[in-house]
Design an enzyme around this catalytic site. Structure first.
Site, PDB file in Angstrom:
ATOM      1  N   MET A 103       0.826  -1.207   0.000  1.00 27.53           N
ATOM      2  CA  MET A 103       0.000   0.000   0.000  1.00 27.53           C
ATOM      3  C   MET A 103       0.866   1.266   0.000  1.00 27.53           C
ATOM      4  O   MET A 103       2.078   1.214   0.230  1.00 27.53           O
ATOM      5  CB  MET A 103      -0.925  -0.005   1.214  1.00 27.53           C
ATOM      6  CG  MET A 103      -1.923  -1.162   1.216  1.00 27.53           C
ATOM      7  SD  MET A 103      -3.019  -1.172   2.645  1.00 27.53           S
ATOM      8  CE  MET A 103      -4.028   0.271   2.319  1.00 27.53           C
ATOM      9  N   HIS A 104       0.212   2.396  -0.280  1.00 25.23           N
ATOM     10  CA  HIS A 104       0.758   3.752  -0.085  1.00 25.23           C
ATOM     11  C   HIS A 104       1.803   4.193  -1.101  1.00 25.23           C
ATOM     12  O   HIS A 104       2.107   5.385  -1.177  1.00 25.23           O
ATOM     13  CB  HIS A 104       1.379   3.907   1.313  1.00 25.23           C
ATOM     14  CG  HIS A 104       0.567   3.385   2.433  1.00 25.23           C
ATOM     15  ND1 HIS A 104      -0.778   3.673   2.587  1.00 25.23           N
ATOM     16  CD2 HIS A 104       0.886   2.577   3.478  1.00 25.23           C
ATOM     17  CE1 HIS A 104      -1.233   3.070   3.680  1.00 25.23           C
ATOM     18  NE2 HIS A 104      -0.253   2.402   4.227  1.00 25.23           N
ATOM     19  N   ASP A 128      -2.794  -4.751   0.302  1.00 22.49           N
ATOM     20  CA  ASP A 128      -2.371  -6.046   0.827  1.00 22.49           C
ATOM     21  C   ASP A 128      -2.961  -6.376   2.190  1.00 22.49           C
ATOM     22  O   ASP A 128      -3.253  -7.540   2.477  1.00 22.49           O
ATOM     23  CB  ASP A 128      -0.841  -6.168   0.840  1.00 22.49           C
ATOM     24  CG  ASP A 128      -0.146  -5.070   1.629  1.00 22.49           C
ATOM     25  OD1 ASP A 128      -0.819  -4.182   2.186  1.00 22.49           O
ATOM     26  OD2 ASP A 128       1.102  -5.096   1.677  1.00 22.49           O
TER      27      ASP A 128
END
Length: 506
Positions: free
Chosen positions: A81-82, A241
């Site tokens: 992520m991110h 995830d």
């Protein structure tokens, strides 16, 4: 029979698996790639590596399962992520993608908080505070530090959504992963025009947001040829995830919490309503379950701390040389009583997120004396990681979120010694699953839902996920941990100033 692919674009590698329409696992494959660290606290990767790993693993599972291209009806995507993939108007990658554990954006986090009118107002807008790992600070970092690259910027994508673009030619994200950008109105499940305006960011930079099981396109001819599939193959929204891993563990209803120890550590609990921690210690994100949310505590260097200890410190020493270094280290740790003889380890090797939100936090051993052995230090590392997860559990329960069952996944679930430690530190029974495949399995199920094989993700999980065994609490060891935990919590407060000074010197 229809078949479905789940692809998880992770930090250290990509995992792809193949299931049939009943959820049975037929084949799986992994491919690794490097992570660049040009400066302390900076992490980045080349998206071309993700795509090459995706192609490689898809071909491997198709070969293992002996399927024809037309047998695969849909693909689900998950990923770290991110992260931020910066694209120009011709869809060229402008620079290496900044990752979730990159810590270079502290100044931009302050900028976002100020623009929003303060931390409390920001949390009300997007349910979360500004943290260095999130995507929004990375966009501002590009604007502040690489203006020529920013001038070229046409689109910003999350890692899995860059793979989607290469598969379908479409720009989409989905609500669970988009929640971690800091730009999503998590309650309304759409981009926050209010915050985008305050940050002077055009919403054209962002992809369209959908629910996790929604179809976002089909493979282009070029992608179908590269992957060995057909242009009829659908690609669904998928999930970040953490949410994908929760789906893969059946955490799709109230009262179930998952604890996962991988590179990072995650405490993830399902919520039917958008609850949030007013202090911003926990994340509140949209779940991959349509119309649901989740709360999540994240420790940046959980399994990563044990990896550092075993591979950078112990590897090659007497008794830890050839063979399974982790098994050898764990065997030594098992000879030590709970509490490691009063030795505590703070697992903040790359800053920390929950509960401190401090990119300058640093790790340490505290309480060392001449009686401590290598095994005591190994056990202390494992206990420190587990204490860090308990920080999140205590916040979750303090907010009135029910936790009736804890399901363990990741590396921490595969080791009976560590499962027992989790049960004792948390004071709760730990359950595991018969087959634990994590995020890739979760998004493969979402692909099946998107193609109509199941009514919804809850029915898909009910039909495919089975619990294996349970680890009960050792009351004696739990009592030892209950005495140590308040000391562990206090150490951060005692050492924070020194940690920050040392971080600046680094």
């Amino acid at each position: 029979m229809s078949h479905y692919l789940g692809i998880d674009v992770g930090t250290s590698g990509t995992k792809t698996l193949l299931i049939d329409e009943n959820g049975a696992l037929l084949a799986e494959a992994d491919a690794t790639y490097p992570m660049e660290q040009p400066k302390p606290g900076w992490t980045q990767q080349d998206p071309d590596d993700w795509w090459a790993a995706t192609i490689k693993t898809v071909h491997t599972v198709m070969k293992k399962a002996k399927l024809k291209p037309q047998d695969v009806k849909a693909i689900g995507l998950s990923g770290q992520m991110h992260g931020s993939v910066f694209l120009d108007a011709k869809n060229n990658v402008i620079r290496p993608a900044l990752l979730w554990n990159d810590q270079r954006t502290a100044a931009e986090c302050d900028e976002i908080t100020a623009a929003a009118g303060g931390r409390k107002r920001l949390i009300k807008m997007v349910a979360n505070p500004a943290l260095t790992g999130f995507q929004a600070p990375k966009i501002l970092w590009l604007r502040n530090n690489e203006p020529k690259n920013y001038d070229r910027l046409a689109k910003v994508l999350l890692p899995k959504d860059e793979i989607r673009r290469r598969m379908t030619g479409e720009f989409f994200s989905e609500v669970s992963d988009a929640s971690g950008t800091l730009l999503l109105d998590v309650v309304k499940r759409k981009w926050s025009k209010n915050l985008l305006s305050k940050l002077q960011l055009d919403d054209s930079l962002l992809p369209e947001v959908v629910e996790s099981e929604q179809v976002t396109g089909t493979l282009t001819q070029a992608a179908a040829t590269a992957l060995g599939l057909t242009t009829d193959c659908k690609v669904v929204g998928g999930a970040g995830d953490c949410a994908a891993g929760a789906v893969g563990n059946g955490v799709v209803k109230k009262g179930i919490l998952s604890t996962s120890i991988g590179t990072s550590g995650v405490m993830f609990v399902h919520s039917d309503e958008p609850q949030y921690d007013a202090s911003g210690r926990l994340h509140t994100f949209c779940h991959a379950v349509n119309g649901a949310w989740h709360m999540m505590g994240v420790n940046l260097t959980s399994g990563g701390s044990l990896q550092w200890w075993v591979e950078s410190v112990l590897q090659g020493l007497a008794g830890i040389g050839d063979g399974d270094a982790y098994a050898a280290a764990t065997a030594e740790a098992q000879q030590i009583d709970a509490g490691s003889g009063g030795l505590l380890f703070l697992p903040y090797l790359n800053g920390e997120r929950t509960p401190h939100a401090d990119p300058q936090a640093r790790g340490s051993f505290v309480g060392l004396n001449l009686t401590h052995t290598r095994g005591a230090m190994t056990r202390s590392v494992m206990e420190g990681i587990t204490f860090a997860l308990r920080d999140s559990l205590e916040i979750i329960e303090s907010l009135g979120v029910p936790v009736r069952e804890i399901r363990a996944s990741g590396g921490g679930s595969k080791n009976p010694f560590w499962r027992q430690m989790q049960a004792d530190v948390f004071g709760k029974k730990i359950t595991t699953l018969k087959v634990e495949q994590g995020p890739a399995y979760g998004v493969a199920l979402l692909a099946a839902v998107g193609n109509g094989a199941f009514k919804n993700i809850q029915s898909a999980c009910k039909a495919t996920i089975e619990k294996a065994d349970a680890t009960g609490v050792n009351r004696k060891d739990a009592a030892s941990y209950n005495k140590l935990f308040p000391v562990y919590q206090k150490l951060y407060r005692d050492l924070a100033d020194s940690m920050h000074t040392l971080a600046e010197l680094q």
